[in-house]
Design an enzyme around this catalytic site. Structure first.
Site, mmCIF file in Angstrom:
data_model
loop_
_atom_site.group_PDB
_atom_site.id
_atom_site.type_symbol
_atom_site.label_atom_id
_atom_site.label_comp_id
_atom_site.label_asym_id
_atom_site.label_seq_id
_atom_site.Cartn_x
_atom_site.Cartn_y
_atom_site.Cartn_z
ATOM 1 N N ASP B 333 0.852 -1.185 0.000
ATOM 2 C CA ASP B 333 0.000 0.000 0.000
ATOM 3 C C ASP B 333 0.885 1.231 0.000
ATOM 4 O OD1 ASP B 333 -2.542 -1.002 -0.054
ATOM 5 O OD2 ASP B 333 -2.508 -1.465 2.087
ATOM 6 N N ALA B 403 -14.541 24.340 7.095
ATOM 7 C CA ALA B 403 -14.987 23.617 5.917
ATOM 8 C C ALA B 403 -15.594 24.573 4.904
ATOM 9 C CB ALA B 403 -16.008 22.546 6.300
ATOM 10 N N ARG B 406 -12.386 26.838 3.542
ATOM 11 C CA ARG B 406 -11.385 25.919 3.027
ATOM 12 C C ARG B 406 -10.031 26.595 2.871
ATOM 13 N NH1 ARG B 406 -13.263 24.086 -2.072
ATOM 14 N NH2 ARG B 406 -11.858 22.323 -2.066
ATOM 15 N N ASP B 542 -4.989 -4.401 6.453
ATOM 16 C CA ASP B 542 -5.576 -4.321 7.783
ATOM 17 C C ASP B 542 -7.093 -4.212 7.753
ATOM 18 O OD1 ASP B 542 -5.665 -1.823 6.738
ATOM 19 O OD2 ASP B 542 -4.586 -0.834 8.361
ATOM 20 N N ASP B 546 -9.701 -5.802 2.963
ATOM 21 C CA ASP B 546 -8.446 -6.429 2.550
ATOM 22 C C ASP B 546 -8.494 -7.944 2.740
ATOM 23 O OD1 ASP B 546 -7.084 -4.187 1.806
ATOM 24 O OD2 ASP B 546 -6.252 -3.819 3.798
#
Lengths: 569, 706
Positions: B333, B403, B406, B542, B546
């Site tokens: 990954d 938010a 931004r 994990d 997966d």
């Protein structure tokens, strides 16, 4: 060793060097999946055979079917040949009036020719009729060699195919080996032999007045035709008792050189076939090199040892130096046409392959010189070995070498990407055990039996060598005789035949099983982490593994035979 | 104040599918045990075990050593039988041979016992943590019932409060808590476990430190992770691995060959008039059969597993460790494994007409109070590259990230500096009446295509430039991938990034290939494709999504921090949850095989010298000429045979440390590794016994054995 001897060796090496790629490429096409040259000529003949035998040439066999077909074919061959030997007295084409062979001898002879051993417990000219020679022995010379080729090709397929359930069709491989490889080559070779004076007729005994004034009965026969396949198929069974030492079989240095080349041609060529079918030429050449080093090494050794003087004759004031009337070296048991060096070369060649033809009495070699052919056979016939048998033998050693060395690079060992795991190792071990069990077990038993030791001509270590040589020769399907041992007894006749059967089929079945097991696998792609098997290093390792495994197995008995004899003379 | 949301808004956003969300830089953790190779307690236990293992039923599992034990027993019987009739010299010889043959067996047992020792000690420690507790089980109606942890059923929901021990393995279904997992990981820092997501798995026997969670039990008592861990480290469930089986077959085959060679030697010897005493033949057999590797084989395997445990990796089977050595493709990954997973400031690009140092000064001010890793990296860049001074400004008015806006920044002495997503900043500048310079677009575009994240910076109505944020490749990764490439292993980076970003990072990290915009299905497809091509695939994971890929991969390393499903699916669990450890696992797998192969080669090569010692000794009486073969010039036939037997026994002891430690592993291509090991263990194996046997002969002759 004289310059002439070196030149002879060089010419032979050049011939092998030239023929290996040519013949190897041809073999690859004959046994490959696409068309082969000569399809138009051979195709119709083969289709006729397939139709007669009810064979579907397009259907392939998994390994157990392939093995069953091979075993059944061999069993039938033994029975037919046994019948021929027993009944030859009442069958036609028997101008010399040969009587039928006893049961034990017939069994020994039949097994011997079917297993490509060609050990002869009888004298060719007085023990086999011309009918048997032609329809029994010559036919088996072709077929047993073809069986060997088939097994080698099946193993190559196992190594190179991916996820395949089958390893080819035994009948197709057998037929093609005969029609496309052995027959054409043997035909040409037979013509050359005949042109050089090898006899080819159907005469019986001919009375001849000798120089001394006495009369001698000289048998004729279809010799040239059989001589060709005897060498080409690494069979080695002579038409005459004297084998290739007989002037009617091997009259001059030219026929001798041709014989040497014929013996070596297919075994060496198969390494190229392997490289080509595996699409990895280097791999093929590495196997070639390993075989070549063993063959050339043993040849030079035997040539040197026989070219040296016999130390027992030196104190008597006998000159053994080269002169206009004699070649240098020990001439005891050698033909004057060939001399010591050529005899050494022929001895190493005939035992390094599973041929077993002889031009000299190996029994009369110096102890060390006689140990060369003995050791060559003990290697398991991989230098370069019999037709087919040499390649599959060497590839089994390669699997062993890969297994040990492969671990040392930190991966599950693999050859050509195929993982070598428990199943394969079991078969490899079986292969490596079978022949020593037969040779050491039977020789060890024989040496304890008074009835068996009474066959020994020379007491002491040399006598031990004689017994061990006989079983080594039979167990490794060589067929050369050390001489000095009267092998035509019920005990030796039977036990030697058992050794031949073990040495043939207890090796072929595991090899086919390995082929089947490997064929099913998906090869792993080669990376920098893969053990490179196409390198000189691996070639050296391969030679080392062969020498160490064989050396460790046979060193004790060699020490009590030829080694002590050589050191103590 | 965080920039996380800004990332989401920008091009090149990180959408690592199912990837680790543990984005903190991974630091090396302390290993489980750094103790010496052998501790006195372990040695004491191993000594006792060496004798316990003499039980023929146990010995029969190892054909080579079983032959030695039978030989030892036989020589002892013969020695006792002939005690009266034989000469004193003969008795001393037979007694010494019998004694050293027993030593050979004991040394082999000791090697195995000492390899098991550390695991057993560790199992004892783990067993102590497996205390019985009482669980508060929440029943369907909400009633709470106290149940002994050994009585728990799968599916029971247990309430665990701060200070309590989690009664069994399971997943957190409610709440969040910090958990002390030091009992299994050796790591004292607590970890966070919470319901939902990929950090929901808890292990029975670990302790909740704060808060309250509800755990749904997923394993039956007695089959828990700790139970399995005990069985693994103790070697109770140890089964021979495929390669071990194959090697055992070879060793058994060699043993049969040598048995045959020696048994048939007697008839030949009788024929030659040199019948051999049985004791001598047994000595020869034991010297020839591959006792060195036979004695050390299981120790090598156990030690290999143990080396993994030392690095806090639990392999569920030896097969997985071997497969790790065979892996030719690693799926890694990107986030957390190859990159730190947080963006760092990489460069500052001013727009036309702005001085780079002015831009640096502005971003420094804007980021001084920004405590996110990104913010800190911007400060570091300004300080390091532009030599600016990071000093606090008391009057500064912080503008936190929201938010809606931004962007974030600072108002200081009338200056308004903002940094943020390009389009937000563009709007902010236009709102203030400024114009956006023409070259801002191309700069932003260029950064985005290179895999970076652009962060625009403006002061008042003027755009100053862009901060180029880059996901940083962990230090040393390029070298590690290089080493892997030399070993013939390809690395494939898995990322949710778009192909452009993925390509840029892949190139920087030096991985061989990448899989961009990867979904769990893509991952599975990739594994299948690699396997169809004959490659063995290793991966880490994990998350629950997966799990199928972990199960499919040949080596699936689950992170201990991950979900229960992932841990069940993989065949290894990394207690440290460090994805880069996959590389070490591969090296350990290779080292295990190399050690086996090297000692096998050594063992077989040794035989040559032993023949030269023993064969002349056996027959020199009848054939004096064989003295020539006594190349070591050993003093007498008896001393020669005894020296070979003693060497054969002592070499086992001498090689125990190597078997436990493993042959030194170096990342290199197979040809180089082979050449080196063949030289050391092949050629060395040929030469060493010549020296060793000669030396022992000198010693025992000096001691008076004739």
């Amino acid at each position: 060793m004289s310059a002439a001897a070196w030149w002879q060796l060089l010419v032979l090496v050049a011939l092998i060097g030239a023929s290996t790629p040519l013949l190897g490429r041809y073999l690859a096409r004959v046994f490959g999946d696409s068309g082969a040259p000569g399809d138009r000529v051979f195709g119709p003949v083969e289709r006729l055979v397939y139709r007669a035998g009810g064979i579907d040439p397009a259907s392939e066999q998994p390994w157990p079917v392939y093995a069953r077909a091979l075993l059944a074919f061999s069993a039938v061959s033994v029975v037919v040949l046994y019948g021929l030997f027993r009944l030859q007295g009442v069958l036609p084409f028997n101008p010399t009036g040969v009587a039928g062979q006893r049961p034990a001898l017939s069994f020994n002879s039949a097994v011997s020719f079917v297993t490509n051993t060609n050990w002869q417990n009888y004298a060719g000219e007085s023990g086999a009729s011309q009918l048997v020679q032609m329809t029994g022995l010559a036919v088996q010379n072709f077929l047993s060699a073809a069986v060997g080729l088939a097994v080698a090709v099946a193993l190559i397929r196992g190594l190179v195919r991916r996820r395949s359930a089958t390893i080819g069709n035994f009948w197709v491989d057998l037929v093609r080996a005969v029609t496309r490889v052995l027959l054409p080559l043997a035909f040409v070779a037979a013509l050359v032999f005949a042109s050089q004076g090898v006899v080819q007729n159907l005469h019986g005994f001919r009375p001849v007045r000798t120089v001394e004034g006495t009369t001698q009965q000289i048998p004729g026969g279809p010799v040239a035709s059989q001589e060709a396949i005897k060498e080409l198929g690494t069979n080695g069974g002579g038409f005459y008792n004297a084998n290739s030492a007989h002037p009617f079989e091997n009259p001059n240095p030219i026929t001798n050189l041709l014989q040497l080349w014929l013996i070596l041609s297919i075994p060496f060529a198969l390494t190229f076939t392997f490289g080509r079918m595996a699409d990895d030429r280097r791999q093929g050449w590495v196997v070639f090199a390993a075989m070549f080093v063993l063959w050339a090494g043993s040849s030079v050794l035997a040539m040197q040892l026989e070219s040296g003087a016999n130390p027992k004759l030196t104190p008597a004031g006998v000159s053994q130096a080269a002169s206009s009337s004699q070649p240098a070296g020990s001439m005891e048991g050698k033909e004057v046409r060939f001399g010591p060096a050529t005899s050494g070369l022929y001895a190493a060649t005939t035992t390094g392959t599973s041929n077993g033809a002889v031009i000299a009495a190996h029994d009369s070699f110096s102890p060390a010189g006689g140990a060369v052919p003995l050791a060559n056979m003990m290697l398991g016939e991989v230098s370069p070995g019999g037709v087919g048998a040499g390649l599959y033998g060497m590839l089994v050693f390669a699997l062993l070498a890969v297994f040990i060395a492969g671990l040392m690079v930190g991966r599950t060992p693999e050859l050509l990407g195929k993982k070598i795991q428990g199943a394969e190792m079991k078969l490899v071990v079986l292969y490596i055990l079978a022949v020593p069990v037969a040779v050491l077990g039977l020789a060890g038993t024989s040496i304890l039996l008074h009835s068996a030791t009474s066959s020994i001509a020379n007491p002491g270590p040399h006598g031990l060598s004689e017994v061990v040589y006989a079983f080594t020769s039979a167990g490794n399907n060589n067929g050369s005789a050390f001489a000095g041992l009267s092998g035509n007894t019920d005990w030796y006749g039977t036990t030697l035949a058992v050794a031949m059967l073990i040495g043939r089929y207890l090796l072929i079945v595991p090899v086919l099983a390995i082929a089947g097991s490997l064929a099913r696998k998906q090869p792993a792609p080669a990376t920098a982490g893969t053990l490179p098997t196409g390198t000189p290093l691996f070639g050296g390792l391969l030679v080392g593994v062969v020498l160490i495994v064989v050396g460790l197995t046979y060193f004790p008995v060699l020490a009590l035979g030829p080694i002590v004899e050589q050191l103590g003379r | 104040m965080s920039l996380v949301e800004e990332r989401g808004a920008d091009r090149g956003a990180d959408r690592d599918a199912g990837a680790s969300r543990d984005t903190a830089p991974v630091e090396p953790r302390r290993s489980r045990s750094t103790s010496a190779l052998v501790e006195p307690a372990i040695v004491r236990r191993a000594l006792a075990d060496s004798f316990r293992k003499l039980d023929p039923r146990q010995m029969a599992r190892n054909p080579v050593m079983f032959v030695v034990e039978v030989g030892s027993a036989l020589t002892t019987v013969l020695f006792a039988r002939d005690l009266r009739s034989a000469t004193a010299q003969e008795n001393v010889f037979a007694g010494l041979v019998a004694g050293w043959l027993w030593f050979t067996v004991l040394f082999a047992n000791f090697a195995e016992a000492i390899a098991e020792g550390r695991g057993k000690a560790q199992a004892d420690t783990l067993r102590r943590t497996r205390t019985e507790t009482t669980a508060c089980v929440r029943r369907a109606g909400g009633a709470v019932e106290e149940v002994a942890s050994t009585e728990l059923q799968v599916g029971d929901e247990c309430i665990v409060e701060a200070g309590e021990i989690i009664p069994g393995d399971g997943d957190v279904i409610e709440g969040i808590a910090s958990v002390d997992e030091s009992a299994i990981t050796g790591e004292s820092a607590p970890v966070i476990r919470e319901s939902g997501g990929d950090r929901s798995a808890v292990t029975g026997g670990t302790r909740v430190l704060s808060d309250r969670i509800v755990v749904r039990v997923s394993t039956r008592p007695g089959e828990s992770f700790i139970d399995r861990m005990i069985a693994l480290v103790e070697g109770a469930s140890r089964q021979k691995t495929p390669n071990e089986i194959a090697l055992n077959i070879l060793l058994a085959g060699l043993t049969i060959v040598f048995l045959l060679a020696v048994v048939t030697l007697q008839p030949f010897a009788v024929y030659s008039g040199a019948e051999q005493p049985i004791v001598v033949l047994i000595a020869l057999i034991v010297c020839l059969i591959p006792t060195t590797i036979g004695a050390l084989l299981s120790a090598i395997g156990i030690a290999g597993m143990d080396r993994l445990v030392q690095r806090n990796v639990l392999a569920m089977s030896g097969r997985a460790v071997e497969a790790a050595g065979d892996c030719s493709t690693l799926l890694l990954d990107k986030t957390g494994t190859i990159t730190y997973g947080n963006r760092m400031a990489f460069e500052l690009i001013p727009v036309a007409g702005v001085d780079e140092r002015d831009l640096a000064g502005a971003v420094l001010l804007a980021s001084l109070a920004d405590e996110t890793p990104e913010g800190r990296s911007i400060v570091a860049l300004a300080v390091d590259r532009y030599g600016l001074e990071a000093r606090a400004h008391p009057g500064a008015q912080l503008v936190p990230f929201t938010a809606q806006t931004r962007m974030s920044g600072v108002d200081l002495d009338g200056r308004a500096i903002r940094k943020g997503a390009t389009d937000s900043l563009r709007r902010w500048v236009e709102d203030q009446g400024g114009t956006v310079p023409a070259d801002l677009g191309p700069i932003v575009e260029r950064i985005a295509t290179s895999g970076g994240t652009p962060l625009a910076v403006a002061e008042g109505g003027a755009v100053l430039g862009v901060i180029h944020l880059k996901d940083t490749v962990k230090q040393g990764m390029v070298e590690r991938f290089d080493a892997l490439r030399r070993m013939g292993i390809r690395t494939v980076m898995i990322t949710g990034d778009n192909p452009l970003t993925a390509a840029a990072i892949a190139a920087e990290a030096g991985v061989d290939d990448y899989l961009a915009e990867a979904t769990p299905e893509d991952k599975m497809a990739r594994i299948r494709a690699e396997q169809a091509g004959g490659n063995l695939v290793a991966m880490t994971g994990d998350g629950t999504n997966d799990a199928p890929a972990l199960a499919l991969a040949d080596v699936g390393v689950a992170m201990n921090s991950g979900t229960q499903a992932a841990k069940e699916a993989g065949n290894m669990v990394d207690l440290d949850s460090d994805p880069t450890k996959l590389i070490e696992i591969v090296e350990i797998g290779k080292q295990l095989l190399i050690t086996r192969g090297s000692l096998t080669t050594f063992s077989i090569a040794n035989d040559v010298a032993k023949y030269f010692a023993i064969i002349p000794a056996m027959f020199v009486g009848v054939f004096p000429a064989l003295q020539t073969l006594n190349v070591m010039r050993l003093a007498s036939p008896r001393s020669a045979i005894l020296s070979a037997v003693v060497f054969n026994a002592l070499v086992i002891v001498a090689l125990i440390p190597l078997a436990l430690r493993g042959v030194k592993f170096r990342a290199a291509n197979a040809a180089d590794v082979l050449r080196r090991n063949l030289l050391v263990y092949g050629v060395g194996g040929l030469a060493a016994p010549f020296v060793g046997i000669k030396a022992i002969d000198l010693v025992i002759t000096a001691l008076g054995v004739r």
